[in-house]
Scaffold this motif. Structure first.
Motif, PDB file in Angstrom:
ATOM      1  N   GLY A 118     -12.395   7.296 -51.633  1.00 55.80           N
ATOM      2  CA  GLY A 118     -12.307   9.007 -52.013  1.00 55.80           C
ATOM      3  C   GLY A 118     -11.564   9.627 -50.896  1.00 55.80           C
ATOM      4  O   GLY A 118     -11.738  11.030 -50.791  1.00 55.80           O
ATOM      5  N   GLU A 119     -10.757   9.259 -50.298  1.00 55.76           N
ATOM      6  CA  GLU A 119      -9.829  10.187 -49.152  1.00 55.76           C
ATOM      7  C   GLU A 119      -8.661  10.845 -50.042  1.00 55.76           C
ATOM      8  O   GLU A 119      -8.020  10.298 -50.709  1.00 55.76           O
ATOM      9  N   GLY A 120      -8.539  12.032 -49.779  1.00 54.19           N
ATOM     10  CA  GLY A 120      -7.665  12.949 -50.299  1.00 54.19           C
ATOM     11  C   GLY A 120      -8.274  13.704 -51.460  1.00 54.19           C
ATOM     12  O   GLY A 120      -9.438  13.604 -51.638  1.00 54.19           O
ATOM     13  N   GLU A 121      -7.093  14.787 -51.901  1.00 49.74           N
ATOM     14  CA  GLU A 121      -7.538  15.742 -52.729  1.00 49.74           C
ATOM     15  C   GLU A 121      -7.023  15.209 -54.138  1.00 49.74           C
ATOM     16  O   GLU A 121      -6.131  14.698 -54.318  1.00 49.74           O
ATOM     17  N   LEU A 122      -7.943  15.491 -55.290  1.00 45.58           N
ATOM     18  CA  LEU A 122      -7.372  15.043 -56.483  1.00 45.58           C
ATOM     19  C   LEU A 122      -7.448  16.171 -57.541  1.00 45.58           C
ATOM     20  O   LEU A 122      -8.605  17.006 -57.582  1.00 45.58           O
ATOM     21  N   LYS A 123      -6.390  16.658 -58.252  1.00 41.78           N
ATOM     22  CA  LYS A 123      -6.504  17.822 -58.833  1.00 41.78           C
ATOM     23  C   LYS A 123      -6.467  17.621 -60.465  1.00 41.78           C
ATOM     24  O   LYS A 123      -6.972  18.116 -61.218  1.00 41.78           O
ATOM     25  N   ALA A 133     -15.732   1.846 -57.328  1.00 42.16           N
ATOM     26  CA  ALA A 133     -15.228   3.180 -56.886  1.00 42.16           C
ATOM     27  C   ALA A 133     -16.392   3.842 -55.801  1.00 42.16           C
ATOM     28  O   ALA A 133     -17.562   3.392 -55.947  1.00 42.16           O
ATOM     29  N   SER A 134     -15.993   4.273 -54.973  1.00 39.44           N
ATOM     30  CA  SER A 134     -16.987   4.462 -53.382  1.00 39.44           C
ATOM     31  C   SER A 134     -17.621   5.987 -54.109  1.00 39.44           C
ATOM     32  O   SER A 134     -17.080   6.692 -55.361  1.00 39.44           O
ATOM     33  N   ALA A 135     -18.785   6.115 -53.726  1.00 36.97           N
ATOM     34  CA  ALA A 135     -19.435   7.574 -54.071  1.00 36.97           C
ATOM     35  C   ALA A 135     -18.589   8.849 -53.968  1.00 36.97           C
ATOM     36  O   ALA A 135     -18.709   9.753 -54.764  1.00 36.97           O
ATOM     37  N   GLY A 136     -17.887   8.855 -52.842  1.00 33.41           N
ATOM     38  CA  GLY A 136     -17.311   9.937 -52.674  1.00 33.41           C
ATOM     39  C   GLY A 136     -15.934  10.451 -53.505  1.00 33.41           C
ATOM     40  O   GLY A 136     -15.795  11.268 -54.217  1.00 33.41           O
ATOM     41  N   ALA A 137     -15.303   8.908 -54.148  1.00 35.66           N
ATOM     42  CA  ALA A 137     -14.524   9.003 -55.222  1.00 35.66           C
ATOM     43  C   ALA A 137     -15.156   9.494 -56.324  1.00 35.66           C
ATOM     44  O   ALA A 137     -14.222  10.274 -57.161  1.00 35.66           O
ATOM     45  N   ILE A 138     -16.027   8.914 -56.830  1.00 31.19           N
ATOM     46  CA  ILE A 138     -16.603   9.223 -58.033  1.00 31.19           C
ATOM     47  C   ILE A 138     -16.866  10.679 -58.305  1.00 31.19           C
ATOM     48  O   ILE A 138     -16.795  11.493 -59.383  1.00 31.19           O
ATOM     49  N   LYS A 139     -17.681  11.197 -57.054  1.00 27.70           N
ATOM     50  CA  LYS A 139     -17.888  12.501 -57.157  1.00 27.70           C
ATOM     51  C   LYS A 139     -16.489  13.576 -57.246  1.00 27.70           C
ATOM     52  O   LYS A 139     -16.606  14.433 -57.883  1.00 27.70           O
ATOM     53  N   ALA A 140     -15.405  13.221 -56.396  1.00 23.58           N
ATOM     54  CA  ALA A 140     -14.275  13.946 -56.677  1.00 23.58           C
ATOM     55  C   ALA A 140     -13.691  13.841 -57.959  1.00 23.58           C
ATOM     56  O   ALA A 140     -12.949  14.792 -58.608  1.00 23.58           O
ATOM     57  N   ILE A 141     -13.797  12.567 -58.695  1.00 25.32           N
ATOM     58  CA  ILE A 141     -13.092  12.475 -59.910  1.00 25.32           C
ATOM     59  C   ILE A 141     -13.783  13.090 -61.042  1.00 25.32           C
ATOM     60  O   ILE A 141     -13.317  13.821 -62.096  1.00 25.32           O
TER      61      ILE A 141
END
Length: 197
Positions: A118-123, A133-141
């Motif tokens: 989940g590192e970085g910004e996803l637009k 996928a990590s919990a942070g990545a799922i949340k951001a996606i």
């Protein structure tokens, strides 16, 4: 020149030493091992021996564990995926899987699967199919309107069903369900309760 006259260069091949073939060989009797004691015999274990004292390699603390069955995953951060989309190497509208990430040059190889971190910004709004996928990545996606399909969950459910089927065939009681809030662990208390039942 005949076939039986063909020779290699002088000194190209050194003959192996044949020990214990009589005194005329120069390596007879003790076969170059000297005389007496443990070192004159095969299977010598003298290197780490400390006269009966606990050897150093046994005194050292044992830490960690290398799991021989652990999966080797290709890890990708969100900023790297977004960078590839901005560069036009990845199509945000298409399904993004391991093969697409390799083709875009985001990763070199898929290995045993791809894990999104989940590192970085996803637009972009993405549809990802990865091993995990990590919990942070799922949340951001999901915050960006996308979705993640984790192959790990399906594989674990399939493995659990296979174990349950095998246990049922053997007449064993089904395994205790994991406590709420943690899908990957069964508490020691639950295991004890299952064993008593």
């Amino acid at each position: 020149m005949k076939l039986n006259e063909i020779r290699d260069n002088e000194g190209a091949h050194k003959k192996r030493m044949r020990v214990g073939r009589g005194p005329g060989s120069g390596k007879g009797k003790t076969a170059g091992r000297g005389v007496k004691g443990q070192k004159s015999r095969s299977g010598v274990a003298i290197g780490g021996f400390e006269g009966g004292q606990m050897p150093l390699y046994m005194r050292m603390p044992k830490r960690g564990f290398n799991n021989p069955n652990a999966l080797k995953l290709a890890e990708v951060n969100l900023w790297r995926v977004q960078e590839a989309i901005d560069a036009g190497k990845l199509d945000a509208k298409a399904e993004i899987n391991g093969a697409a990430l390799v083709a875009a040059g985001v990763i070199r190889r898929v290995k045993d699967g791809v894990r999104i971190l989940g590192e970085g910004e996803l637009k972009a709004k993405l549809n990802l199919v990865v091993w995990s996928a990590s919990a942070g990545a799922i949340k951001a996606i999901e915050a960006a309107g996308g979705k993640v399909e984790q192959q790990r969950i399906a594989a674990e459910a399939k493995a659990a069903a296979r174990v349950e089927k095998r246990n049922a065939a053997k007449g064993k009681a089904p395994a205790a369900k994991a406590p709420l809030g943690d899908a990957n662990k069964v508490s020691a208390r639950a295991k004890r309760a299952a064993a008593k039942a």
